[in-house]
Design an enzyme around this catalytic site. Structure first.
Site, PDB file in Angstrom:
ATOM      1  CE  LYS A 276      -3.858  -1.916   2.714  1.00  0.00           C
ATOM      2  NZ  LYS A 276      -4.964  -1.608   1.785  1.00  0.00           N
ATOM      3  NE  ARG A 350     -11.074  -9.713  -2.138  1.00  0.00           N
ATOM      4  CZ  ARG A 350     -11.376  -8.750  -3.014  1.00  0.00           C
ATOM      5  NH1 ARG A 350     -11.661  -9.064  -4.265  1.00  0.00           N
ATOM      6  NH2 ARG A 350     -11.387  -7.490  -2.637  1.00  0.00           N
TER       7      ARG A 350
END
Length: 493
Positions: A276, A350
């Site tokens: 990130k 996920r």
């Protein structure tokens, strides 16, 4: 801030302050009129000056004497019968103003103001939840704490004798929800060097001892034996060992199928190899707010002793770069046997959730709700007001939406059409873990739907609601109120 009920004061209030509603900009309610009569009409006289603005939440301080030295007149808005929003603004404004006074105890009659389609219990719960939210502070890691004490410390909510039982239950329930919210906020606000997967597991075990729950924590070796390749792939780059945390609450008969809550527990998300940007990366300590919220909900349910069976499952790991970390292009096998091509290691939530959704099948749940700070795309779609709701089940979606509206912790249903599944196609595996930029929150939910088998399922994306950024950044405690209200309704149904 502590809340309690008692039978009506009949004008002879004894407290450091009283919060009295003013309806339609000029009228006191019955309790306010009784107090005014005791003090020679001084409140009505203050209202006639026109110094109280009509906007809901505006206040006017009136100095009295004796057992009740001051009163805050609180505008409920211009309408004769307000709505949820105006009542909430009035409560917030009143308690904020009361916090500036040197009064340790207060009496609130705000629930005497009429609110469309809402009963006294709803108005009492709203006051408790708002008051506890305003009183919250996170100072455990500060060496110097705020000198200003939380005020008022005690708030009494007078009610008619006929409503005393219902009122006491409403206040007790709201207090339990507020305790769950506080736990969630505390966990979310802890930095990643404190709140690790092991810390979450220890917190769950401590709560299990406190409330008599069944607790189980699986380590990496046990997850390997279960073939949880998706979950384990996320943890590979970190020195912190992953944990799969399971809590069980048995409030109903053994034959009743449990409801299961699954919470994403990424205690810090660097993005992994798909690193990130550095700006605001500190906020990625909040990536375990899904886990924190289901633990907080379990606390509220256990404290209220609801007549339901509840299972909470928390897959927890850190997502870090490193020599052993998963790489873009890697393919992993999930517990379900389905294979996943990892195109972006920053789509890790996920991956841990999919194995947890498979694992939870062993409890034969009737309903499973997973909660996750899953996608930035959900923030783009809904901002910070509504949590994103995804479910193929219309009835379950309607239940969750109604629970959110009832308690002021709202969610908005998003589509989950099969057409979106096409974006997850992979030439090398059963599916990819991302579907590209279009409809990112929807394709993430579509990914999870492939593992949610054998039960009614809903997914809550709380990326926009679980925390607030900026100068006053911090965890919000959502969606604990929504989930708890949903479970209350199920228990009462």
């Amino acid at each position: 801030m502590q809340f309690s009920t008692r039978t009506s004061v009949n004008g002879r209030a004894r407290a450091g302050c009283a919060l009295l509603p003013v309806v339609a900009g000029k009228d006191l309610t019955a309790g306010g009129k009784a107090i005014d009569a005791t003090h020679g009409g001084r409140l009505a006289k203050a209202l006639r000056t026109g110094d109280l603005p009509a906007k809901a939440g505006s206040t006017l301080l009136v100095q009295l004497d004796g057992a009740l030295p001051r009163v805050l007149l609180v505008s409920m808005g211009e309408a004769r019968e307000g709505g949820d929003k105006s009542f909430g603004e009035a409560v917030r404004g009143a308690l904020k103003a009361a916090g500036q006074l040197a009064a340790d105890d207060a009496i609130s009659l705000l629930h005497e103001a009429p609110v469309a389609a809402r009963d006294t219990a709803w108005k009492l719960r709203a006051q408790v939840l708002t008051g506890r939210e305003l009183a919250y502070r996170f100072e455990v890691l500060k060496t110097k704490r705020e000198s200003q004490p939380v005020r008022p410390r005690r708030v009494v909510l007078p009610v008619e004798a006929a409503e005393s039982g219902v009122a006491a239950r409403a206040v007790a329930q709201a207090g339990a929800i507020a305790d769950g919210v506080q736990m969630t906020r505390d966990l979310g606000n802890l930095p990643g060097n404190y709140c690790t997967p092991t810390y979450l597991a220890d917190t769950a075990k401590k709560m299990a001892r406190e409330f008599g729950l069944e607790a189980k924590v699986l380590d990496a070796r046990q997850m390997q034996a279960l073939k949880m390749g998706a979950l384990l792939s996320v943890a590979r780059g970190s020195v912190q060992p992953p944990k799969l945390i399971v809590l069980r609450y048995q409030g109903a008969g053994a034959r009743q199928a449990p409801i299961a809550l699954v919470g994403k527990g990424i205690t810090f998300d660097s993005g992994g190899i798909s690193l990130k940007p550095g700006l605001e990366m500190d906020e990625m300590k909040f990536d375990m707010c899904g886990a924190a919220s289901v633990l907080g909900t379990m606390r509220a349910v256990a404290a209220m002793k609801l007549k339901i069976n509840l299972v909470v499952v928390v897959p927890s790991a850190e997502n870090m770069p490193g020599g052993r970390a998963s790489k873009p292009g890697d393919i992993v096998a999930s517990m379900s046997g389905q294979t996943v091509e990892i195109l972006n290691t920053d789509a890790e939530g996920r991956l841990i959730l999919c194995d947890a959704l498979t694992y939870v099948q062993r409890f034969k749940p009737s309903t499973v709700i997973d909660v996750a700070t899953l996608t930035g795309a959900c923030v783009i779609a809904l901002g910070h007001h509504h949590s994103g709701l995804f479910s193929p089940d219309d009835a379950l979606a309607a239940e969750l939406q109604e629970a959110g509206r009832e308690i002021g912790d709202t969610c908005w249903r998003m589509p989950l059409d099969d057409e979106y599944q096409e974006q997850l196609k992979s030439p090398f595996a059963d599916m990819a873990n991302i579907g590209g930029r279009p409809a990112g929150s929807i394709t993430a939910a579509c990914f999870l739907s492939r593992f949610a088998k054998g039960y009614d399922w809903a997914h809550l994306d709380i990326a926009g609601t679980a925390w607030k950024s900026g100068a006053n950044k911090g965890a919000s405690g959502r969606p604990v109120p929504l989930l708890t209200r949903f479970l209350l309704a199920r228990a009462q149904g």
